[in-house]
Scaffold this motif. Sequence first.
Motif, mmCIF file in Angstrom:
data_model
loop_
_atom_site.group_PDB
_atom_site.id
_atom_site.type_symbol
_atom_site.label_atom_id
_atom_site.label_comp_id
_atom_site.label_asym_id
_atom_site.label_seq_id
_atom_site.Cartn_x
_atom_site.Cartn_y
_atom_site.Cartn_z
ATOM 1 N N THR A 109 41.804 42.815 49.800
ATOM 2 C CA THR A 109 42.067 44.193 48.774
ATOM 3 C C THR A 109 42.308 43.408 47.394
ATOM 4 O OG1 THR A 109 42.810 45.328 50.600
ATOM 5 C CG2 THR A 109 43.412 45.863 48.279
ATOM 6 N N ALA A 110 42.844 42.178 47.550
ATOM 7 C CA ALA A 110 43.343 41.523 46.251
ATOM 8 C C ALA A 110 41.959 41.132 45.350
ATOM 9 C CB ALA A 110 44.217 40.108 46.422
ATOM 10 N N MET A 111 41.140 40.644 46.158
ATOM 11 C CA MET A 111 39.813 40.370 45.356
ATOM 12 C C MET A 111 39.018 41.596 45.194
ATOM 13 S SD MET A 111 39.983 37.109 45.249
ATOM 14 C CE MET A 111 38.395 37.212 44.335
ATOM 15 N N LYS A 112 39.327 42.764 45.555
ATOM 16 C CA LYS A 112 38.607 43.836 45.096
ATOM 17 C C LYS A 112 39.297 44.369 43.856
ATOM 18 C CE LYS A 112 37.501 45.954 49.614
ATOM 19 N NZ LYS A 112 37.646 46.941 50.763
ATOM 20 N N TYR A 113 40.446 44.003 43.510
ATOM 21 C CA TYR A 113 41.101 44.542 42.406
ATOM 22 C C TYR A 113 40.609 43.497 41.284
ATOM 23 C CZ TYR A 113 44.384 47.975 43.904
ATOM 24 O OH TYR A 113 44.800 49.180 44.397
ATOM 25 N N VAL A 114 40.343 42.089 41.672
ATOM 26 C CA VAL A 114 39.870 41.232 40.758
ATOM 27 C C VAL A 114 38.685 41.653 40.193
ATOM 28 C CG1 VAL A 114 39.461 38.861 40.324
ATOM 29 C CG2 VAL A 114 40.974 39.169 41.795
ATOM 30 N N LYS A 115 37.507 42.170 41.094
ATOM 31 C CA LYS A 115 36.514 42.568 40.887
ATOM 32 C C LYS A 115 36.492 43.783 39.808
ATOM 33 C CE LYS A 115 33.003 40.354 43.832
ATOM 34 N NZ LYS A 115 31.667 40.751 44.654
ATOM 35 N N LYS A 116 37.270 44.628 40.269
ATOM 36 C CA LYS A 116 37.263 45.935 39.583
ATOM 37 C C LYS A 116 37.966 45.491 37.960
ATOM 38 C CE LYS A 116 40.267 50.183 39.124
ATOM 39 N NZ LYS A 116 41.719 50.860 39.738
ATOM 40 N N TRP A 117 38.492 44.456 37.752
ATOM 41 C CA TRP A 117 39.001 44.208 36.286
ATOM 42 C C TRP A 117 37.932 43.225 35.828
ATOM 43 C CZ3 TRP A 117 41.790 39.062 35.202
ATOM 44 C CH2 TRP A 117 42.355 39.010 33.995
ATOM 45 N N VAL A 118 37.334 42.190 36.563
ATOM 46 C CA VAL A 118 36.380 41.259 35.738
ATOM 47 C C VAL A 118 34.856 41.725 35.949
ATOM 48 C CG1 VAL A 118 38.027 39.593 35.475
ATOM 49 C CG2 VAL A 118 36.406 39.545 37.500
ATOM 50 N N GLY A 119 34.739 42.467 37.080
ATOM 51 C CA GLY A 119 33.345 42.570 37.212
ATOM 52 C C GLY A 119 32.802 41.521 38.397
ATOM 53 N N ASP A 120 31.513 41.186 38.290
ATOM 54 C CA ASP A 120 31.136 40.419 39.357
ATOM 55 C C ASP A 120 31.012 39.007 39.105
ATOM 56 O OD1 ASP A 120 30.732 42.415 41.086
ATOM 57 O OD2 ASP A 120 28.785 43.070 40.431
ATOM 58 N N ASN A 121 31.323 38.698 37.970
ATOM 59 C CA ASN A 121 31.096 37.380 37.359
ATOM 60 C C ASN A 121 32.331 36.521 36.979
ATOM 61 O OD1 ASN A 121 29.810 34.853 36.436
ATOM 62 N ND2 ASN A 121 29.775 35.641 34.486
ATOM 63 N N LEU A 122 32.976 35.456 37.946
ATOM 64 C CA LEU A 122 33.903 34.890 37.508
ATOM 65 C C LEU A 122 33.913 33.654 37.965
ATOM 66 C CD1 LEU A 122 36.982 34.853 36.741
ATOM 67 C CD2 LEU A 122 37.639 35.465 38.983
ATOM 68 N N LYS A 123 33.895 32.405 36.938
ATOM 69 C CA LYS A 123 33.729 31.135 37.362
ATOM 70 C C LYS A 123 35.039 30.207 37.370
ATOM 71 C CE LYS A 123 28.887 30.821 35.788
ATOM 72 N NZ LYS A 123 28.237 30.801 37.122
ATOM 73 N N PHE A 124 35.103 29.137 38.053
ATOM 74 C CA PHE A 124 36.334 28.462 37.826
ATOM 75 C C PHE A 124 36.802 28.537 36.321
ATOM 76 C CE2 PHE A 124 34.753 27.340 42.033
ATOM 77 C CZ PHE A 124 35.959 27.713 42.929
ATOM 78 N N ARG A 125 35.864 28.038 35.354
ATOM 79 C CA ARG A 125 36.282 27.703 34.195
ATOM 80 C C ARG A 125 36.788 28.789 33.423
ATOM 81 N NH1 ARG A 125 32.409 29.891 30.739
ATOM 82 N NH2 ARG A 125 30.060 30.477 31.794
ATOM 83 N N HIS A 126 36.726 30.029 34.240
ATOM 84 C CA HIS A 126 37.406 31.261 33.391
ATOM 85 C C HIS A 126 38.905 31.320 33.808
ATOM 86 C CE1 HIS A 126 33.182 33.474 33.541
ATOM 87 N NE2 HIS A 126 33.573 32.658 32.467
ATOM 88 N N ILE A 127 39.234 30.410 34.884
ATOM 89 C CA ILE A 127 40.538 30.792 35.456
ATOM 90 C C ILE A 127 41.653 29.783 34.776
ATOM 91 C CG2 ILE A 127 42.089 30.317 37.299
ATOM 92 C CD1 ILE A 127 39.436 31.317 39.075
ATOM 93 N N ASP A 128 42.590 30.194 34.062
ATOM 94 C CA ASP A 128 43.545 29.349 33.699
ATOM 95 C C ASP A 128 44.998 30.557 33.371
ATOM 96 O OD1 ASP A 128 43.286 31.269 31.350
ATOM 97 O OD2 ASP A 128 42.394 30.115 30.268
ATOM 98 N N GLU A 129 46.263 30.307 32.916
ATOM 99 C CA GLU A 129 47.264 30.974 32.730
ATOM 100 C C GLU A 129 46.991 32.207 32.188
ATOM 101 O OE1 GLU A 129 48.070 27.833 29.566
ATOM 102 O OE2 GLU A 129 47.008 27.926 31.332
ATOM 103 N N ILE A 130 46.422 32.219 30.990
ATOM 104 C CA ILE A 130 46.210 33.265 30.432
ATOM 105 C C ILE A 130 45.425 34.330 31.293
ATOM 106 C CG2 ILE A 130 44.930 34.479 28.526
ATOM 107 C CD1 ILE A 130 45.156 31.931 26.992
#
Length: 375
Positions: A114-135
């Motif tokens: 469910t957590a990952m469903k909310y992540v997809k709801k927020w950012v869409g289908d594209n999330l790479k490791f370089r996008h991930i930081d504290e912001i």
Amino acid sequence: MRGALRQKKLKTGRYSLYIDYYPPVWNPIKKEYTRREFLKLYLHVNPTTSLQILENNLYTEIAEKIYIKRMKGLMLDVNGIFNQDALEGDFFEYAKNFIAGKQREKIDTVHYETAMKYVKKWVGDNLKFRHIDEILLKKFKDFLLTTDSLKSKFAKLKQNSAASYYDKFAAIVQEAFYDRYLTEDYTLRVDRISNVDVDRQIPDDAELQLLLENPCEDELVFRSSMLALLSGFRFSAVKILRWNHLHYSPPLDAWYFQIIDPKPSRSFRQYISKQALEILGERKGTDELIFPDLEYHRTRRILKAWFASVGLEEKGKFHNWRHMYATKLIEEGEDIYVVKTMLNHKHIQTTEIYAKVPAKLRVKASRKANTEHLN
């Protein structure tokens, strides 16, 4: 650390290209050492057309580039240098494999999914490791605290649910750091979402008596509810109960269910009282469901109507039978570790939700606070 680009002849008559590592390398996705990485690139054995020759040249070139990239990554890893290429990896694919690993360990993954469903709801289908930081983590927190529930666009996601989903997302991010997909553990820079105390709408003894004096007319919903009240089973467990799950222990003179509890997905033995046994009714075929045709949405609707008929609509939830079971045990002075076992909780902290001093005991204690000097 060495490797070689090799070919394996398939039954189809084509060659499959793969990298042969020696010694074996650690696969952070599968959590195991491996000698071979098949690239899903195939060559024609004897190319006869210009197209087949072109395909062979193209796939060979792609394989060679992948091979060079892998060798570079391994060299950096051996020398303790972070491999920047890892940042281009697909976080969703990593999360999918992380969750699959938890499932292989028989760990409940519903909240991770469910957590990952909310992540997809927020950012869409594209999330790479370089996008991930504290912001990104902070913004995801803000999103969870303001978004609607996936269950209904008319209901805001509750804060305790938001806290749980953020924690699950953060756990996957942290694991990605341990697996060297991230340069640092960004979860250490971001505070988790705090939980809030919830005033649980649970029927008290007087309200339970009122419900029983005005019983539900639907026999299936009533019997399944009473078993949940007397056993603490969740709806998911009640639904899968079969007659061959029910056993008798002569030394203990006790009846019990032996099941794989669906919520934590682990084996569970639950002893039941004779009163609970009587609720089950006449025993039928060994492999038959005890409550055939029990369906969640139908049960929820009928339960709501039953509770509403006596003015308790807000408390008409099947899970409240489990809450009442646990609260009753606590009120009767049962040890919290025994209650933990009876509820099949993994952590005592979960059971402590029910360990708040019940009103009945607080009233009893208040009457001991009198002083004779006022008389």
